[in-house]
Design a protein around this motif. Sequence first.
Motif, short mmCIF file in Angstrom:
data_model
loop_
_atom_site.label_atom_id
_atom_site.label_comp_id
_atom_site.label_asym_id
_atom_site.label_seq_id
_atom_site.Cartn_x
_atom_site.Cartn_y
_atom_site.Cartn_z
N PHE A 40 24.89 14.51 6.72
CA PHE A 40 25.28 15.02 5.40
C PHE A 40 24.09 15.26 4.46
N ALA A 97 26.80 18.67 -1.20
CA ALA A 97 27.61 17.69 -0.45
C ALA A 97 28.54 18.42 0.51
N GLU A 98 29.18 19.48 0.02
CA GLU A 98 30.07 20.26 0.88
C GLU A 98 29.31 20.92 2.02
N LYS A 148 34.62 13.37 -4.85
CA LYS A 148 33.96 14.67 -4.67
C LYS A 148 32.71 14.60 -3.81
N ASN A 159 41.52 14.94 7.94
CA ASN A 159 40.23 15.38 8.47
C ASN A 159 39.67 14.41 9.51
N GLU A 173 27.70 18.41 -5.91
CA GLU A 173 28.89 18.65 -5.09
C GLU A 173 28.73 19.80 -4.09
N GLY A 178 26.55 19.76 3.40
CA GLY A 178 25.80 18.81 4.20
C GLY A 178 24.31 18.87 3.92
N ARG A 228 33.68 13.74 6.03
CA ARG A 228 33.98 14.85 6.94
C ARG A 228 32.77 15.18 7.81
N HIS A 229 31.60 15.22 7.21
CA HIS A 229 30.39 15.54 7.99
C HIS A 229 30.11 14.46 9.05
N ALA A 238 34.24 12.35 0.05
CA ALA A 238 35.12 13.08 0.98
C ALA A 238 34.33 14.01 1.89
N PRO A 239 33.44 14.88 1.36
CA PRO A 239 32.66 15.72 2.27
C PRO A 239 31.70 14.92 3.14
N ILE A 240 31.13 13.84 2.62
CA ILE A 240 30.25 13.01 3.44
C ILE A 240 31.02 12.45 4.63
#
Length: 268
Positions: free
Chosen positions: A157, A131-132, A14, A46, A128, A134, A21-22, A17-19
């Motif tokens: 991020f 995180a999404e 959780k 991604n 979270e 950034g 992506r950024h 994954a966003p880290i």
Amino acid sequence: MDPIRSVGIVGLGKMGAPIARHLAAAGFETHGLDVNQAAMAAAQKNGIKIAANAAELARRSDLVIVLTAFEEQVEEVIFGAEGVAAGARPGTVVAVAATINPDSMRDMAERLSARGLVALDIPICRGEGPAEAGELLITGGGEAEAFEACRPAFASFANSIHLLGGPGAGQAGKMINNLILWACISANTEGFKLGNKYGITKEAMRNMLLESSAQNWAMSTDVDPSYMPWAEKDMMIVLSEADRVRLSMPMAGVVKEVIKGIKIEHGH
């Protein structure tokens, strides 16, 4: 120190994954690894390049960020037979974003330095949603030159980045943040329970308190007290470190027990 161009992320959950992506969106060559095949498949869609193991990921990376859940997992990921240290090139930065004991972080930093690698501790705060978006916060420790070289990657991020001192200082900062956070959540929970006994709804009480001197981040973000998967672990780190440095922290012990009680109350 040379600029960071490639980053490896161990742990694509959780937060990871966003880290990842950024980082990829910011133009960094990004590699990923996770024990969960679905997480790796999602990351691959991604633009994240998937590695077979941590050693391979480290060979491809100028900076490796470790985002596992527990200290023993950090140890295995870095120093295991196919771990980061086995594959990393001299000068590679190994940044521990997991929350671990500050003393353990200092020990890991010494062992990595002996192998020609550079250790940073960069535990992250805010959760979270940020995180999404950034918009995480980094509480950092380690060598200043390496930290500054990594700052552009971190900025992809995190929008609040702090270097607090040498190895272990970032973990100490996160430990103190979490102590105060869980204390606030404990106080909020007990306050709302008391208000309820006087027939005051949580919503009405919260709306008043948000404009009062009792306002705090946990209250502002309306943290769900039943969802605190790492709270007891965090408080055990606080109490362990307090024992190690011979510091009496009675409130920390109380907060740990209150947190445990809240989790038991919610069936955890």
